[in-house]
Write a protein that holds these residues in place. Structure first.
Motif, PDB file in Angstrom:
ATOM      1  N   THR A 269      -6.888  -4.889 -18.552  1.00  0.00           N
ATOM      2  CA  THR A 269      -7.478  -4.127 -19.661  1.00  0.00           C
ATOM      3  C   THR A 269      -7.639  -4.991 -20.912  1.00  0.00           C
ATOM      4  O   THR A 269      -8.378  -4.632 -21.826  1.00  0.00           O
TER       5      THR A 269
ATOM      6  N   MET B  41       1.719  -2.128 -12.939  1.00  0.00           N
ATOM      7  CA  MET B  41       1.062  -0.830 -13.051  1.00  0.00           C
ATOM      8  C   MET B  41       2.076   0.183 -13.574  1.00  0.00           C
ATOM      9  O   MET B  41       3.154   0.359 -13.007  1.00  0.00           O
TER      10      MET B  41
ATOM     11  N   ASN C 156       0.832  -1.204   0.000  1.00  0.00           N
ATOM     12  CA  ASN C 156       0.000   0.000   0.000  1.00  0.00           C
ATOM     13  C   ASN C 156       0.870   1.258   0.000  1.00  0.00           C
ATOM     14  O   ASN C 156       0.587   2.239  -0.709  1.00  0.00           O
TER      15      ASN C 156
ATOM     16  N   SER D 130      -5.088  -8.809  -9.459  1.00  0.00           N
ATOM     17  CA  SER D 130      -4.683  -9.065 -10.844  1.00  0.00           C
ATOM     18  C   SER D 130      -3.549 -10.072 -10.896  1.00  0.00           C
ATOM     19  O   SER D 130      -3.533 -10.982 -11.758  1.00  0.00           O
TER      20      SER D 130
ATOM     21  N   LYS E  12       1.606   6.018  -7.401  1.00  0.00           N
ATOM     22  CA  LYS E  12       0.508   6.862  -7.872  1.00  0.00           C
ATOM     23  C   LYS E  12       0.911   8.344  -7.857  1.00  0.00           C
ATOM     24  O   LYS E  12       0.657   9.085  -8.810  1.00  0.00           O
TER      25      LYS E  12
ATOM     26  N   ASN F  26      -1.141   4.203 -13.758  1.00  0.00           N
ATOM     27  CA  ASN F  26      -2.193   4.398 -12.750  1.00  0.00           C
ATOM     28  C   ASN F  26      -3.489   3.701 -13.133  1.00  0.00           C
ATOM     29  O   ASN F  26      -4.585   4.205 -12.864  1.00  0.00           O
ATOM     30  N   GLU F  27      -3.347   2.516 -13.752  1.00  0.00           N
ATOM     31  CA  GLU F  27      -4.550   1.818 -14.206  1.00  0.00           C
ATOM     32  C   GLU F  27      -5.270   1.062 -13.096  1.00  0.00           C
ATOM     33  O   GLU F  27      -6.344   0.496 -13.329  1.00  0.00           O
ATOM     34  N   PHE F  28      -4.685   1.034 -11.881  1.00  0.00           N
ATOM     35  CA  PHE F  28      -5.326   0.344 -10.752  1.00  0.00           C
ATOM     36  C   PHE F  28      -5.808   1.376  -9.738  1.00  0.00           C
ATOM     37  O   PHE F  28      -5.135   2.378  -9.470  1.00  0.00           O
ATOM     38  N   GLU F  29      -6.996   1.102  -9.182  1.00  0.00           N
ATOM     39  CA  GLU F  29      -7.580   2.026  -8.215  1.00  0.00           C
ATOM     40  C   GLU F  29      -6.888   1.937  -6.853  1.00  0.00           C
ATOM     41  O   GLU F  29      -6.729   2.929  -6.163  1.00  0.00           O
ATOM     42  N   ASN F  30      -6.493   0.715  -6.474  1.00  0.00           N
ATOM     43  CA  ASN F  30      -5.887   0.528  -5.158  1.00  0.00           C
ATOM     44  C   ASN F  30      -4.953  -0.676  -5.186  1.00  0.00           C
ATOM     45  O   ASN F  30      -4.901  -1.428  -6.172  1.00  0.00           O
TER      46      ASN F  30
ATOM     47  N   ASP G 275      -6.472  -4.203  -5.777  1.00  0.00           N
ATOM     48  CA  ASP G 275      -6.740  -4.555  -7.174  1.00  0.00           C
ATOM     49  C   ASP G 275      -5.484  -5.090  -7.857  1.00  0.00           C
ATOM     50  O   ASP G 275      -5.549  -5.991  -8.706  1.00  0.00           O
TER      51      ASP G 275
END
Length: 477
Positions: free
Chosen positions: A472, A436, A325, A450, A332, A439-443, A446
């Protein structure tokens, strides 16, 4: 008060002051006795009041005269709240001690320090005159004079040292004496160095007049030895000298002589008590050190359990998720890449069922050893749960993540993780990669999901392989 007024007149000579004081035979006798004492000793004895005043000086003469005046007034008033005799006993012991300490350390104004110490509690007499009820519930004969000071400050907002200094100023005494009285009850650490002998003398007097002098002297002796650079023999001699000089001074002031004691024996007893205190302190410090060491070890153990898996010694799931995290948010914010590799050992359940959990644990430990060989500041990893492991690659490209996964697979193929009856046990792994870069992942969850999907895709394709999952893409590849 007439003495004060006379002393304040610039044209007043010592002869004029002596002629006035001669009207009081008792006071004249005391001035002569003090002038001929060890504190102002000369080859030839003073024979009249003029010679005594000349030898003592105006400050000391006024101090004695006014001190006797206040003492007489207190005696007549019958004020029961203040223990006047204890006050004067304390003043005399302090004056003697201050003078002797000053002589010991070579202080140039030993005589002035005697006078300051003698008058340091004069403010108590003044306060008792104007507020007789003040000392009704303050133990003025307490072993620790700080109790008196604290009681006065609580009730008046000031203490008798300041009152005494003000009074001395009103009497016209020198600025040095006024300042000395004001500072007489400071601590050795805070007080002006010029008055350290007076401050220490107050502590000596408290110890001297206590019911059991050895106990307070045990606390005081190290301070005196250190602060005045004395040795035990010098301190013993100093106290013995006070014993010798005190009777004549108490007789001079018509004060009951404080109980005497064997100075050497008291210091020996104080030394014994100090040794006992130090021994207890050492034992307490050792116990505290052991307790701190135990708590430190407990903290380290708890910290280890919070962050590490007990079987493999790798990071556990909770800490892995915390790390991921943190790096996810950083990626991000800085628009950098982040890769996650999800590893699942193939057919591990069948391995456990066939050979038992002990062998299963051995396989996990040995796999952790292989995985540890890949870890560094740019490759973080640990056990995610069961036979699942997770690698976190901050700022890594897809090709680097694939290279790490391939290296892991190759090492697995080359290394047996256990042996059964001399036969090596080889284990394969299904590996999923998620990456990633935009920034294709929200958190962070996720991203793990994946990578987990990539691992399951590898299993569906036959296990023992690597799959990069792209959320995607239409089929995830």
């Amino acid at each position: 008060m007439q003495v004060i007024a006379l002393a304040r007149m610039p044209e007043t000579s010592l002869h004029d002051l002596a002629r006035y004081l001669e009207r009081d035979p008792a006071l004249t006798t005391r001035l002569l006795s003090l002038a001929n004492s060890v504190f102002h000793s000369h080859t030839q004895a003073a024979e009249n009041c003029r010679e005594a005043v000349s030898r003592l000086g105006i400050d000391a003469t006024l101090s004695v005269a006014l001190g006797f005046g206040l003492a007489r007034q207190c005696t007549r008033g019958g004020m029961s709240g203040l223990n006047v005799e204890h006050l004067w006993q304390r003043a005399l012991v302090s004056a003697l001690a201050s003078h002797r300490l000053a002589m010991q350390v070579g202080h140039a104004e030993a005589g002035s320090l005697f006078t300051i110490a003698l008058l340091q509690d004069i403010g108590m007499l003044a306060l008792d005159v104007v507020a007789p009820e003040l000392y009704g519930d303050i133990p003025t004969d307490a072993d620790d004079h700080a109790i008196v000071i604290e009681g006065e400050r609580q009730r008046l907002g000031c203490d008798h040292a300041l009152v005494g200094a003000w009074l001395a100023g009103q009497w016209g005494l020198s600025e040095r004496l006024v300042d000395g009285i004001a500072n007489s009850h400071a601590t050795l650490e805070e007080g002006h160095a010029e008055y350290h002998c007076v401050i220490a003398s107050s502590l000596i007097a408290d110890a001297w007049l206590s019911d059991n002098p050895a106990i307070p002297f045990a606390d005081l002796v190290p301070t005196l030895l250190h602060h005045f650079n004395l040795d035990t023999a010098e301190l013993s001699t100093l106290i013995a000298t006070l014993q010798d000089e005190l009777p004549s001074l108490t007789q001079l002031f018509e004060i009951t002589q404080p109980p005497g004691f064997d100075a050497q024996q008291i210091l020996l007893e104080a030394k014994r008590l100090l040794h006992t205190q130090n021994q207890r302190l050492s034992e307490t410090l050792l116990k505290q050190h052991q307790e701190l060491e135990y708590l430190r070890n407990r903290h380290e153990l708890l910290d280890y359990r919070i962050r590490f898996d007990t079987l493999t010694g790798l990071y556990n799931r909770a800490y892995l998720e915390e790390l991921l995290n943190k790096h996810f948010l950083l990626a991000k914010r800085t628009h950098t890449s982040l890769a996650v590799i999800f590893i699942d050992l193939d057919h591990f359940k069948q391995l456990n069922d066939r050979y038992g959990h002990r062998l299963g644990d051995e396989v996990l430990e040995n796999f952790a050893g292989l995985l540890r060989g890949l870890l560094n500041e740019n490759v973080l990893g640990g056990r995610y749960g069961g036979e699942e492991f997770l690698l976190i690659l901050p700022a890594a490209s897809t090709s680097l993540a694939k290279h790490i996964a391939e290296t892991m697979s190759q090492r697995l193929a080359e290394t047996s993780l256990a042996q059964v009856d001399g036969e090596p046990i080889h284990v394969t792994a299904s590996i999923g990669i998620a990456h990633m870069s935009k920034n294709e992942f929200e958190n962070a969850h996720d991203l793990i999901h994946s990578a987990d999907q990539g691992m399951y895709l590898a299993k569906r394709q036959g296990r023992a392989r690597i799959s990069h999952f792209d959320p995607t893409a239409e089929n995830g590849q």
